[in-house]
Write a protein that holds these residues in place. Structure first.
Motif, PDB file in Angstrom:
ATOM      1  N   THR A  73      14.928  15.951  28.265  1.00  0.00           N
ATOM      2  CA  THR A  73      15.622  15.900  29.550  1.00  0.00           C
ATOM      3  C   THR A  73      17.101  16.190  29.294  1.00  0.00           C
ATOM      4  O   THR A  73      17.579  16.096  28.161  1.00  0.00           O
ATOM      5  CB  THR A  73      15.448  14.524  30.226  1.00  0.00           C
ATOM      6  OG1 THR A  73      15.773  13.516  29.275  1.00  0.00           O
ATOM      7  CG2 THR A  73      14.045  14.321  30.725  1.00  0.00           C
ATOM      8  N   SER A  74      17.835  16.506  30.366  1.00  0.00           N
ATOM      9  CA  SER A  74      19.241  16.906  30.203  1.00  0.00           C
ATOM     10  C   SER A  74      20.091  15.724  29.735  1.00  0.00           C
ATOM     11  O   SER A  74      19.973  14.627  30.275  1.00  0.00           O
ATOM     12  CB  SER A  74      19.763  17.423  31.549  1.00  0.00           C
ATOM     13  OG  SER A  74      21.161  17.537  31.493  1.00  0.00           O
ATOM     14  N   GLU A 101      15.910  10.097  34.477  1.00  0.00           N
ATOM     15  CA  GLU A 101      14.812  11.038  34.208  1.00  0.00           C
ATOM     16  C   GLU A 101      13.843  10.491  33.141  1.00  0.00           C
ATOM     17  O   GLU A 101      12.623  10.497  33.371  1.00  0.00           O
ATOM     18  CB  GLU A 101      15.364  12.408  33.801  1.00  0.00           C
ATOM     19  CG  GLU A 101      15.973  13.166  34.973  1.00  0.00           C
ATOM     20  CD  GLU A 101      16.817  14.368  34.579  1.00  0.00           C
ATOM     21  OE1 GLU A 101      17.318  15.046  35.482  1.00  0.00           O
ATOM     22  OE2 GLU A 101      16.976  14.615  33.359  1.00  0.00           O
ATOM     23  N   GLU A 149       8.573  21.649  31.081  1.00  0.00           N
ATOM     24  CA  GLU A 149      10.044  21.713  31.086  1.00  0.00           C
ATOM     25  C   GLU A 149      10.462  22.614  29.932  1.00  0.00           C
ATOM     26  O   GLU A 149      10.057  22.403  28.793  1.00  0.00           O
ATOM     27  CB  GLU A 149      10.629  20.303  30.925  1.00  0.00           C
ATOM     28  CG  GLU A 149      12.106  20.245  30.574  1.00  0.00           C
ATOM     29  CD  GLU A 149      13.029  20.976  31.559  1.00  0.00           C
ATOM     30  OE1 GLU A 149      12.984  20.676  32.750  1.00  0.00           O
ATOM     31  OE2 GLU A 149      13.787  21.875  31.099  1.00  0.00           O
ATOM     32  N   GLY A 153      14.989  23.612  39.857  1.00  0.00           N
ATOM     33  CA  GLY A 153      16.437  23.651  39.991  1.00  0.00           C
ATOM     34  C   GLY A 153      16.982  24.757  40.890  1.00  0.00           C
ATOM     35  O   GLY A 153      16.248  25.557  41.473  1.00  0.00           O
ATOM     36  N   GLN A 194      21.786  10.510  35.705  1.00  0.00           N
ATOM     37  CA  GLN A 194      20.574  11.337  35.652  1.00  0.00           C
ATOM     38  C   GLN A 194      19.912  11.292  34.267  1.00  0.00           C
ATOM     39  O   GLN A 194      18.695  11.284  34.156  1.00  0.00           O
ATOM     40  CB  GLN A 194      20.997  12.758  35.990  1.00  0.00           C
ATOM     41  CG  GLN A 194      19.896  13.647  36.436  1.00  0.00           C
ATOM     42  CD  GLN A 194      20.422  14.865  37.178  1.00  0.00           C
ATOM     43  OE1 GLN A 194      21.459  14.813  37.830  1.00  0.00           O
ATOM     44  NE2 GLN A 194      19.698  15.948  37.087  1.00  0.00           N
ATOM     45  N   GLY A 238      13.654  17.680  35.799  1.00  0.00           N
ATOM     46  CA  GLY A 238      14.891  17.087  36.316  1.00  0.00           C
ATOM     47  C   GLY A 238      14.518  15.933  37.243  1.00  0.00           C
ATOM     48  O   GLY A 238      13.393  15.416  37.195  1.00  0.00           O
TER      49      GLY A 238
END
Ligand SMILES: Cc1cc2nc3c(=O)[nH]c(=O)nc-3n(C[C@H](O)[C@H](O)[C@H](O)COP(=O)(O)OP(=O)(O)OC[C@H]3O[C@@H](n4cnc5c(N)ncnc54)[C@H](O)[C@@H]3O)c2cc1C
Length: 505
Positions: free
Chosen positions: A36-37, A116, A31, A171, A112, A10
Motif C-alpha cells: 500500500t502507499s 489501508e 494492486e 485512482g 491513509q 487504495g
C-alpha cells in the motif's frame, strides 16, 4: 469464476474488498504496487465513514491511532506565526459535540497509510485474495462476467481470471475508466502542487498534542502544512505553475526546504524530506460510474480538491455502497436492478463534496477564483450526513428534489440517513442497521408479529424522530438509509412487496 475483482488497493479498493469479504463475497484484489502507499495523504475519517468502518470491524483500530479530535485547528495564514487571514476552525470540540448528537461513531484522524493496511487485513481475514505487484492489463466483459488479464510484475507472467463483476478502484487516472471510454465533467484542473512528507521537530512552533492544518498564502508561495498523528512527521505542499512554464524539476530539495522554512517560520529548521512528488488539484466527476458489470469507485469515479478532507472519506463510502448492493445481488437476496442505484446515489453525494471542496479551495488557497462559477456549497455536515438517496432502492414520499437536508432536521424521510436514537432495546439505530435490513415499528403497531425475514425493533416513544406515528414503521437499508416508511399498520404482504420493490426482485 470469482465473484469480484477489485483493481487497486487504495482507500476505495481496500474498503470495497473489506466490505465485500465481510459479506461473504469471493474477492480478488490486484494492486500494481508492491505494498500500500507509504504516503499519508488522506488524514481523517468523518462520522459517516466511521459508521461504515465500525461495520467493517476496523473503527477501534482507527480511533486507537487518532489524535483527540478536539485538538484539531485550521487556519489560513501567511506562515505558522505570521498574519492570520482566516481562522477556519478554532474549536473543533464544539463542532464535534454538535455532530455527536447525529452520530456516536466519532471522528478519526488516521492517515491513509494506516487505514489501508487495516482494511486489507480485515479483507484477508474474511477470505479476500490480495495480490500486490499485480497489474490489470486489460479486460473484456460479456453477459455472464468479466475476463481480466493480470500481469504478475515480479515473474512477468500473465494470467486470465474470470469474475462476475469488476470494480475499478484504480485512482484518478483509472485505466479501467479510460478503457471504457468514460469521460469526466467538472471544473477540471485547478492547480499543481509538490507534496512533501518530512520529519522535523517543530515543538517550539506548534503546541504539543494538537493537530494543525495551515493553508499558507505567503508572498513567496501558496501551500499547506499539516502535522500528523506520528511525532515529528508532517506534510507540506507547495504550489507550482506549469502555466508559467514551471515544472516539478524546477524545485530541487534545496529550494523546497527554503520555502518550507519560510512557511514554518523556522529559518534554521533541520528537516528530513522523506518523500516528495507532484500532484494535480482537480475537480472532476465521471459521466458514468458503471458500464455493465464494471463499476468505478473512489477517485476513479470522482476527484475532488483535498480542501475539506472529503475525497478519501467518499472513497470508503463508495466502497460500502457498492459492496452491500453487490453482495445482495450475488447472494440472490436482490435483483440485478439494485446495482442501478449505485451511480445516482453516489454521484449526487460526489457532487456535494466536490462543491464543498471547491468552495474551500477558493476560500483557503485561491481567492482569485472567487466568482459565480464556484457553486455555493451546502455545508460540510449536510454534505456528509444530509444527502438524499434518489434511486430505485428508495420509495420516495415527496419529490421536492432538494439534494440535501439539514441533518439536525431530518425526521425519517425516505432517502435520508436514519436518525441516530437509542431504542428501547438499548441499542443505537446505527447498531441495528449495521447488522442488515431492519424494520423499526411504532409502539402501537403490529409489526412485531410480521415475519418478513429481516430484523425488527420497536421504536418505543422515539416514533416521532422517524415521523411514523404510534402505529407506523420505517424500513432501513444496510447503510442506514430509510428505504420506505408508513404511518399506519400494514400486513405481511405489503411489507414483502415493499422489500421486493426496493431490492428490485
Ligand atoms: C496531497 C493529497 C492530500 C489528500 N488529503 C486528503 C484528506 O485529508 N482527506 C481525504 O479524505 N482525502 C484526501 N485526499 C484524497 C485521497 O487521497 C483520495 O481521495 C484517495 O486516495 C482515493 O482513493 P482511491 O482508492 O480511489 O485511489 P488511490 O488511492 O489513488 O488508489 C488507486 C490504486 O490503484 C492502483 N492501480 C491503478 N491502476 C492499476 C492497475 N491497472 N492494476 C492494479 N492496480 C492499479 C494504484 O497503484 C493505486 O494504489 C488527498 C489527496 C492528495 C493527493
Amino acid at each position: 469464476m470469482t465473484d469480484a475483482i477489485v483493481v487497486g488497493a487504495g482507500l476505495g479498493g481496500s474498503s470495497t474488498a473489506m466490505f465485500l469479504a465481510r459479506r461473504g463475497v469471493d474477492v480478488l484484489v490486484v494492486e500494481r504496487h508492491e505494498s500500500t502507499s507509504p504516503h499519508p495523504r488522506a488524514a481523517g475519517q468523518q462520522p459517516r465513514t466511521m459508521e461504515f468502518l465500525k461495520i467493517g470491524g476496523v473503527a477501534d483500530d482507527v480511533l486507537a491511532v487518532s489524535h483527540p479530535p478536539s485538538a484539531f485547528k485550521i487556519k489560513v495564514a501567511e506562515s505558522l506565526r505570521g498574519t492570520v487571514i482566516h481562522s477556519i476552525i478554532e474549536n473543533y470540540g464544539e463542532l464535534l459535540d454538535q455532530v455527536s448528537v447525529l452520530s456516536p461513531a466519532g471522528w478519526g484522524s488516521a492517515t491513509q497509510d494506516q487505514t489501508e493496511p487495516l482494511m486489507l487485513a480485515q479483507a484477508r481475514k474474511h477470505g479476500a485474495d490480495v495480490r500486490f505487484a499485480t497489474e490489470l492489463v486489460s479486460f473484456e466483459q460479456d453477459g455472464d462476467g468479466v475476463t481480466a488479464q493480470l500481469l504478475d510484475l515480479t515473474s512477468g507472467r500473465t494470467q486470465r481470471v474470470r469474475a462476475k463483476y469488476l470494480i475499478g478502484a484504480d485512482g484518478n487516472r483509472s485505466p479501467v475508466r479510460e478503457r471504457l471510454g468514460i469521460p469526466r465533467s467538472g471544473f477540471g484542473r485547478l492547480s499543481n502542487h509538490i507534496g512533501i512528507v518530512f520529519d522535523a521537530d517543530l515543538s517550539d512552533v506548534l503546541p504539543k498534542g494538537e493537530q494543525w492544518l495551515y493553508y499558507l498564502q505567503n508572498p513567496a508561495f501558496t501551500g499547506a502544512y499539516i502535522n500528523l498523528n506520528l511525532p515529528n512527521r508532517h506534510i507540506f505542499s507547495i504550489e507550482y505553475h506549469p502555466e508559467n512554464g514551471e515544472s516539478f524539476d524546477d524545485y530541487p530539495e534545496s529550494r523546497i526546504a527554503e520555502l518550507m522554512r519560510i512557511g514554518l517560520d523556522s529559518p534554521d529548521l533541520e528537516l528530513e524530506i522523506i518523500w516528495k512528488g507532484p500532484w494535480e488539484m482537480a475537480a472532476r466527476i465521471a459521466d458514468r460510474w458503471r458500464d455493465g458489470r464494471v463499476f468505478l469507485v473512489g477517485d476513479a469515479a470522482k476527484v475532488t480538491p483535498p480542501t475539506g478532507g472529503l475525497g478519501g472519506n467518499a472513497a470508503v463510502c463508495d466502497g460500502f455502497d457498492i459492496a452491500w448492493k453487490l453482495a445482495a445481488v450475488l447472494h440472490g437476496e436482490a435483483g440485478p436492478g439494485l446495482l442501478d442505484s449505485y451511480e445516482p446515489e453516489r454521484k449526487l453525494a460526489a457532487q456535494m463534496i466536490v462543491n464543498e471542496s471547491l468552495f474551500n479551495y477558493v476560500h483557503r488557497m485561491a481567492p482569485h477564483l472567487a466568482g459565480p462559477d464556484i457553486p455555493e456549497p451546502v455545508g460540510p455536515i449536510e454534505a456528509v450526513l444530509g444527502v438524499r438517496h434518489t434511486s430505485n432502492a428508495v420509495i420516495p414520499e415527496d419529490n421536492d428534489g432538494s439534494p440535501t437536508m439539514n441533518p439536525f432536521e431530518i425526521a425519517g424521510e425516505p432517502g435520508f440517513r436514519a436518525p441516530h436514537v437509542i431504542l428501547p432495546s438499548g441499542e443505537s439505530t446505527l447498531d441495528v442497521w449495521g447488522a442488515g435490513w431492519a424494520l423499526l415499528g411504532g409502539p402501537d403497531g403490529n409489526w412485531d408479529k410480521i415475519d418478513a425475514g429481516i430484523q425488527y425493533r420497536s421504536l418505543g416513544e422515539q416514533y416521532d424522530r422517524f415521523g411514523v406515528g404510534r402505529e407506523g414503521a420505517s424500513l432501513l437499508r444496510p447503510d442506514g438509509v430509510v428505504a420506505w416508511r408508513t404511518r399506519s399498520n400494514a400486513d405481511e404482504d405489503t411489507l414483502k412487496n415493499v422489500l421486493r420493490e426496493v431490492l428490485c426482485c
